[in-house]
Motif scaffolding. Structure first.
Motif, PDB file in Angstrom:
ATOM      1  N   ASP A 234     -15.388  90.396  55.783  1.00  0.00           N
ATOM      2  CA  ASP A 234     -15.207  89.388  56.831  1.00  0.00           C
ATOM      3  C   ASP A 234     -15.941  89.795  58.101  1.00  0.00           C
ATOM      4  O   ASP A 234     -16.373  90.955  58.244  1.00  0.00           O
ATOM      5  N   GLY A 235     -16.082  88.837  59.007  1.00  0.00           N
ATOM      6  CA  GLY A 235     -16.790  89.082  60.256  1.00  0.00           C
ATOM      7  C   GLY A 235     -16.341  88.122  61.330  1.00  0.00           C
ATOM      8  O   GLY A 235     -15.186  87.688  61.344  1.00  0.00           O
ATOM      9  N   HIS A 236     -17.282  87.808  62.217  1.00  0.00           N
ATOM     10  CA  HIS A 236     -16.982  86.935  63.353  1.00  0.00           C
ATOM     11  C   HIS A 236     -17.894  85.721  63.345  1.00  0.00           C
ATOM     12  O   HIS A 236     -18.945  85.718  62.712  1.00  0.00           O
ATOM     13  N   ILE A 243     -25.253  93.431  60.550  1.00  0.00           N
ATOM     14  CA  ILE A 243     -24.959  94.871  60.526  1.00  0.00           C
ATOM     15  C   ILE A 243     -23.494  95.064  60.163  1.00  0.00           C
ATOM     16  O   ILE A 243     -23.157  95.888  59.304  1.00  0.00           O
ATOM     17  N   ASP A 244     -22.633  94.287  60.811  1.00  0.00           N
ATOM     18  CA  ASP A 244     -21.178  94.426  60.672  1.00  0.00           C
ATOM     19  C   ASP A 244     -20.586  93.226  59.947  1.00  0.00           C
ATOM     20  O   ASP A 244     -20.176  92.287  60.571  1.00  0.00           O
ATOM     21  N   ASN A 245     -20.529  93.154  58.615  1.00  0.00           N
ATOM     22  CA  ASN A 245     -20.771  94.273  57.742  1.00  0.00           C
ATOM     23  C   ASN A 245     -21.447  93.806  56.450  1.00  0.00           C
ATOM     24  O   ASN A 245     -21.113  94.269  55.373  1.00  0.00           O
ATOM     25  N   ALA A 246     -22.400  92.850  56.581  1.00  0.00           N
ATOM     26  CA  ALA A 246     -23.206  92.534  55.397  1.00  0.00           C
ATOM     27  C   ALA A 246     -23.922  93.790  54.914  1.00  0.00           C
ATOM     28  O   ALA A 246     -24.121  93.982  53.704  1.00  0.00           O
ATOM     29  N   SER A 247     -24.280  94.680  55.862  1.00  0.00           N
ATOM     30  CA  SER A 247     -24.984  95.904  55.469  1.00  0.00           C
ATOM     31  C   SER A 247     -24.123  96.747  54.527  1.00  0.00           C
ATOM     32  O   SER A 247     -24.597  97.193  53.474  1.00  0.00           O
ATOM     33  N   SER A 308     -21.101  98.907  58.811  1.00  0.00           N
ATOM     34  CA  SER A 308     -22.212  98.916  59.773  1.00  0.00           C
ATOM     35  C   SER A 308     -23.116 100.123  59.525  1.00  0.00           C
ATOM     36  O   SER A 308     -23.182 101.043  60.341  1.00  0.00           O
ATOM     37  N   VAL A 309     -23.822 100.089  58.388  1.00  0.00           N
ATOM     38  CA  VAL A 309     -24.608 101.249  57.966  1.00  0.00           C
ATOM     39  C   VAL A 309     -26.103 101.086  58.234  1.00  0.00           C
ATOM     40  O   VAL A 309     -26.919 101.810  57.665  1.00  0.00           O
ATOM     41  N   ALA A 310     -26.461 100.146  59.112  1.00  0.00           N
ATOM     42  CA  ALA A 310     -27.856 100.014  59.537  1.00  0.00           C
ATOM     43  C   ALA A 310     -27.861  99.767  61.041  1.00  0.00           C
ATOM     44  O   ALA A 310     -26.849  99.349  61.608  1.00  0.00           O
ATOM     45  N   GLY A 311     -29.016 100.042  61.676  1.00  0.00           N
ATOM     46  CA  GLY A 311     -29.142  99.709  63.089  1.00  0.00           C
ATOM     47  C   GLY A 311     -29.119 100.887  64.039  1.00  0.00           C
ATOM     48  O   GLY A 311     -29.114 100.690  65.250  1.00  0.00           O
TER      49      GLY A 311
END
Ligand SMILES: [Zn+2]
Length: 421
Positions: A234-236, A243-247, A308-311
């Motif tokens: 889930d997200g906003h 990044i948060d959190n499709a990554s 959030s494992v990219a960016g």
């Protein structure tokens, strides 16, 4: 160790982003659940257990703030915020700057009955003052509303309000230029009108759990053990929650896909978990852990939580007080040739915290920790889209997470016992 790049990683990441911001309770989240159900089956070869989590369903119907001159400006309702009356709430606004405990104390006599304005901070720094603390101080000082100013010009900012079971106060995020217009060069008090209309009704959010059993003939005692590889789906509402959190979801899929063919040769099983309502005070994973029996909990050797494992320029493992897992994680990073930061104090900023608090070794892999200029600064704004993610960053996270899972799946019992230290 296999280190073949995953050719589907970027396409699956983009497909998750295509669902939109994935706020729980929206069509966007339902689309993501359907997509991850399908992609998870393809990656693991098994059907998921669907665990429905009950939560306080909530949605915003309208959010805006009106300046002293009567101009209506855009705002984002923070998750679970209390509403205003239908015709809004006329208030005086005071600016508390960053909104630290000291900022609240300095203005303690001026807060009651007014709206307070504070600043959103980079989430992944050791000295970050979290929005939920600021909201709590606003409540404690008798504020009538809470306004948080985002980091990026041109975007409001989302997040959870921090409201629990209490009545709470209206809470919104706004853009920096909106803050300047409201204040009109003053620290306050300045008159504003806040309008925030919401709906609340109990709801269910599905978590998806894919079990790939391991267990060799030589290690029958370990075959009932699990490594839980988790990511919140889930997200906003703003942006794509890329990044948060499709990554994390895309990397978890790629790791599961790489490891699925060899599971019969592993000591332990791999459990791929997509948790829901993470942005709602970690509710989905809390429900999952709460439902585990003591034996089930003891059977989880490690939780590898990807959020959030990219960016950023490097990945950091937030090791939740489990010093015993750090040498293993560092060894994996060395083998794949990637730098890895380690940060030990428990951070209650993602689903690993629920595992750690239940005594299960757990860590969060996160990018941009302690890097104020990293692209992770755009989290919770409309700029958290696939455009700020480099394919190479996803591939590096995949390589490291896969190395960690491979090691954890096959570690001898005496090594796994050290992780609990
Ligand atoms: Zn997250």
């Amino acid at each position: 160790m296999s280190d073949t790049p995953d050719t589907r990683l970027w396409a699956e990441f983009a497909a998750i982003c295509d669902c939109g911001g994935r706020q729980s309770g929206t069509a966007s989240e339902r689309a993501a659940v359907a997509l991850l159900d399908r992609l998870g089956r393809a990656a693991t070869g098994v059907a998921p257990q669907v665990l429905e989590t009950a939560y306080d369903g909530w949605r915003a119907i309208e959010a805006s703030v009106t300046d002293a001159a009567g101009q209506v400006l855009p705002a984002t309702a923070l998750l679970r915020s209390a509403p205003t009356p239908d015709d809004g709430l006329a208030l005086e606004l005071i600016d508390l700057g960053r909104g630290t405990a000291a900022d609240f104390a300095a203005q303690a006599g001026a807060i009651a009955g007014r709206a307070v304005m504070v600043r959103h901070e980079l989430m992944f720094c050791a000295d970050t003052v979290h929005r939920r603390l600021k909201y709590g101080w606003a409540l404690a000082h008798g504020a009538a509303a809470f306004i948080i100013v985002g980091p990026d010009e041109g975007s409001s900012v989302a997040g959870s309000s921090g409201r629990g079971g209490e009545a709470g106060i209206p809470a919104i995020g706004i853009a920096p230029e909106t803050a300047r217009q409201l204040l009109a060069g003053q620290a306050g008090p300045v008159p504003i009108r806040l309008t925030l209309l919401t709906e609340e009704a109990p709801a269910l959010a599905p978590n998806l759990i894919f079990d790939m059993p391991g267990g060799t003939a030589e290690s029958p005692g370990d075959r009932k053990e699990w490594v839980v590889l988790s990511a919140h789906l889930d997200g906003h509402a703003l942006g794509e929650s890329a990044i948060d959190n499709a990554s994390g979801c895309a990397v978890a899929l790629a790791v599961a896909r790489a490891l699925a063919p060899g599971m019969a040769e592993r000591r332990r099983g791999l459990r791929l978990a997509f948790f829901n309502v993470e942005e709602w005070a970690l509710t989905g994973s809390a429900d999952y852990v709460a439902r585990l029996s003591p034996q089930d909990r003891a059977a989880i050797a490690l939780n590898v939580n990807l959020d959030s494992v990219a960016g950023g320029s490097r990945l950091t493992a937030l090791t939740s007080g489990f010093a015993g897992i750090e040498p293993m994680l560092q060894g994996c990073a060395d083998r794949v040739g990637l730098p890895l930061g380690l940060h030990r104090p428990l951070q209650r900023n993602s689903d690993h915290a629920n595992f750690a608090e239940a005594g299960i070794p757990a860590f969060r892999l996160v990018a941009g920790f302690g890097e104020p200029e990293a692209r992770t600064r755009h989290l919770l704004t409309r700029f958290d889209t696939r455009q700020i993610v480099a394919p190479q960053a996803l591939e590096e996270a995949r390589a490291l997470a896969q190395a960690i899972c491979e090691t954890a799946l096959d570690a001898p019992p005496e090594d796994a016992a050290n992780w609990r230290a």
